[in-house]
Design an enzyme around this catalytic site. Structure first.
Site, mmCIF file in Angstrom:
data_model
loop_
_atom_site.group_PDB
_atom_site.id
_atom_site.type_symbol
_atom_site.label_atom_id
_atom_site.label_comp_id
_atom_site.label_asym_id
_atom_site.label_seq_id
_atom_site.Cartn_x
_atom_site.Cartn_y
_atom_site.Cartn_z
ATOM 1 N N ARG A 9 -11.182 -0.219 3.022
ATOM 2 C CA ARG A 9 -12.643 -0.292 3.140
ATOM 3 C C ARG A 9 -13.307 -0.490 1.766
ATOM 4 O O ARG A 9 -14.399 -1.051 1.683
ATOM 5 C CB ARG A 9 -13.174 0.961 3.836
ATOM 6 C CG ARG A 9 -12.978 2.256 3.093
ATOM 7 C CD ARG A 9 -12.992 3.471 4.005
ATOM 8 N NE ARG A 9 -11.801 3.517 4.845
ATOM 9 C CZ ARG A 9 -11.578 4.462 5.765
ATOM 10 N NH1 ARG A 9 -12.472 5.426 5.952
ATOM 11 N NH2 ARG A 9 -10.486 4.443 6.490
ATOM 12 N N ASP A 33 -5.851 6.585 -0.121
ATOM 13 C CA ASP A 33 -5.196 5.816 0.935
ATOM 14 C C ASP A 33 -6.207 5.233 1.913
ATOM 15 O O ASP A 33 -5.833 4.493 2.809
ATOM 16 C CB ASP A 33 -4.175 6.691 1.675
ATOM 17 C CG ASP A 33 -3.231 5.871 2.543
ATOM 18 O OD1 ASP A 33 -3.030 4.676 2.227
ATOM 19 O OD2 ASP A 33 -2.707 6.413 3.531
ATOM 20 N N LYS A 83 1.536 7.997 0.594
ATOM 21 C CA LYS A 83 1.981 8.007 1.982
ATOM 22 C C LYS A 83 3.350 8.662 2.099
ATOM 23 O O LYS A 83 4.120 8.680 1.127
ATOM 24 C CB LYS A 83 2.095 6.573 2.518
ATOM 25 C CG LYS A 83 0.796 5.828 2.672
ATOM 26 C CD LYS A 83 1.061 4.411 3.148
ATOM 27 C CE LYS A 83 -0.229 3.627 3.327
ATOM 28 N NZ LYS A 83 -1.037 4.124 4.452
ATOM 29 N N ASP A 88 0.830 -1.202 0.000
ATOM 30 C CA ASP A 88 0.000 0.000 0.000
ATOM 31 C C ASP A 88 0.867 1.256 0.000
ATOM 32 O O ASP A 88 1.402 1.653 1.026
ATOM 33 C CB ASP A 88 -0.920 0.007 1.226
ATOM 34 C CG ASP A 88 -1.823 1.227 1.251
ATOM 35 O OD1 ASP A 88 -2.041 1.832 0.189
ATOM 36 O OD2 ASP A 88 -2.324 1.575 2.346
#
Length: 500
Positions: A350, A346, A276, A269
């Protein structure tokens, strides 16, 4: 994994472990050992003020036998015996492996220990389980480590009154869990260039098909046909194709509704376009820990022949920036038909779970669904690395999970869901937004509130494991790194409540 033998007679090993309670009382076996070595244990207990016998406290004594052989006797504190439960006994096993690791010892003998709450074989089997879990290491990519830097465990002999029963209990109920935890830890630890959706799906298929579990792998074309645009949007910036892996274990001879586990499997990720910070981004290979827990749970159930029907579903994606990456502000239509505004790429886990949960409830009509995900950093701020966050629409399921967590040592703390959180994930141009506003407020609860929209009133629990999936320091039964959190918990949940 270290080899464990259950024996009924001590073999006069050169490295011995003896348990001492908080009253500094010695068992009959320890008294015999003490007498054999001229009272070294009783003298030490009388002279060492820094050893009180408190839980998991360790003290190493060294002496020379009559044959001039060096003899090591390790004292392990049990604390108050009436406070010992299965998990604490397992932690005592972890304390033993920690001592071996610290002293660079290859093998040992553990003397028989009896307490009223557990049979000798129950104590020995749970001790062996803790030793096994604590012996984990990942050295696959080390080419220059010196031998003294690597674990050198060979075997441990555990003395028990009934070696056959201890062996049977360990191999039938506990060893399958330890083996599955090791598999999950390996997967979580693998770097993103090795473990990506396709390779991960192939590993799941290979490992579980060999155990009789039915495995289906859905590619992007099949998911697009099903309308899984929320999941697919997360992976569209990567050259790696996203996958949905379905694991079906049938442990009953009927068509009863299965229990269902759903896992977030973001193999790496970056945050996507909402990139990030570079600091610690390498840890984002751990963002598939929820899916590893689901894989490990199904493996455990299959290995021990659990009398339950169970389904595991994991969404596997790689969240990367790129020319085709999902943009902040995009709107996608999920499998449920609900539209989602992407405020932050990011907040991707979900989105993966939204389609995976809807698919699971629609296809399998399960008794309940439990999802696991390293979903929010906020849960770590609230609960540290002590508890996983628990959110649920069902009090009974929540209570069962909480009890299973306490018994297994993988503890949960229930956090709130509430209709007021719906206002925080309201979108101006779609049915729902994938980020709560104002940003940073109730982040874990708004993420769970988002997921609740995709469970269609099925009894459901969401476990946010972001704070417990990885341990930067390590504990006695989970050395530094990947924990494999959730496997022991979910196995306990099933065993205590859903097996026929």
């Amino acid at each position: 994994m270290i080899k464990i033998n259950f024996i009924e007679e001590a073999k006069n090993a050169s490295n011995i472990f003896v348990f001492v309670n908080s009253k500094k009382e010695l068992s009959n076996e320890a008294k015999l050992l003490d007498s054999k070595f001229d009272g070294i244990i009783s003298k030490a207990l009388g002279s060492f003020d820094n050893f009180s016998g408190k839980f998991a406290q360790a003290k190493q004594l060294t002496t020379v036998s009559k044959n001039n052989d060096i003899q090591i006797i390790n004292l392990i504190g049990t604390g108050q015996e009436d406070e010992l439960d299965e998990f604490k006994i397992q932690e005592l096993g972890g304390a033993i492996i920690s001592c071996l690791r610290a002293s660079r010892q290859k093998s040992a003998e553990v003397e028989n220990y009896k307490i009223s709450k557990f049979s000798s074989e129950e104590f020995a089997a749970n001790l062996a389980f803790g030793i096994s879990l604590g012996s984990y290491s990942f050295n696959k990519y080390h080419t220059a480590k010196k031998p003294e830097e690597l674990d050198v465990f060979e075997d441990i002999n555990i003395v028990t009154s009934n070696s056959k029963s201890a062996q049977e209990l360990f191999e039938s109920s506990l060893l399958p869990i330890a083996e599955s935890v090791f598999e999950a830890r390996d997967l979580i630890t693998e770097p993103g260039n090795v473990l990506y959706p396709e390779s991960y799906a192939d590993i799941i298929d290979e490992k579980l098909s060999a155990l009789g579990v039915e495995v289906d792998i859905l590619g992007e074309g099949e998911m697009r046909h099903l309308g899984m645009n929320a999941l697919l949007g997360v992976g569209q910036g990567s050259i790696r194709e996203s996958k949905l892996v379905v694991m079906r274990y049938y442990g009953r001879d009927d068509d009863s509704a299965p229990v269902a586990f759903v896992g977030k499997g973001v193999t790496f990720d970056t945050g996507g376009i909402s990139l990030k910070p570079s600091r610690s981004m390498g840890d984002m290979k751990y963002d598939m820990s929820g899916s590893a827990a689901v894989f490990g749970t199904i493996m455990t159930l299959a290995k021990r022949g659990a009398k339950v029907n169970a389904v595991g579903v994991v969404g596997l994606v790689e969240n990367m920036p790129g020319g085709n990456a999902q943009r902040p502000g995009d709107v996608v239509k999920s499998m449920s038909g609900q539209t989602i505004e992407i405020l932050d790429t990011d907040a991707e886990g979900r989105l993966v779970l939204a389609d995976a949960l809807w698919y699971t409830q629609e296809k399998f009509k399960p008794k309940f669904m439990v999802d696991l995900a390293t979903l929010t950093g906020a849960v770590s701020i609230a609960l540290g690395n002590v508890y996983a966050g628990l959110f649920s629409n069902n009090d009974n399921l929540s209570d069962e999970l909480t009890k299973a967590g306490k018994a297994s040592g993988e503890e949960l703390w229930r956090l709130p869901l509430h209709s007021n959180f719906d206002k925080m994930i309201k979108s101006d141009i779609a049915d729902v937004a994938n980020l709560g506003m104002p940003q940073g407020h109730a982040s874990s609860s708004t993420a769970a509130q988002f997921l609740q929209k995709f469970v269609n009133n099925v009894p459901w629990a969401h476990l946010d494991i972001a704070g417990v999936a990885f341990d930067s320091k390590g504990k006695s039964i989970s050395p530094k790194g990947a924990v494999g959190f959730g496997i022991r918990l979910l196995n306990k949940l099933v065993k205590d409540n859903y097996e026929s």
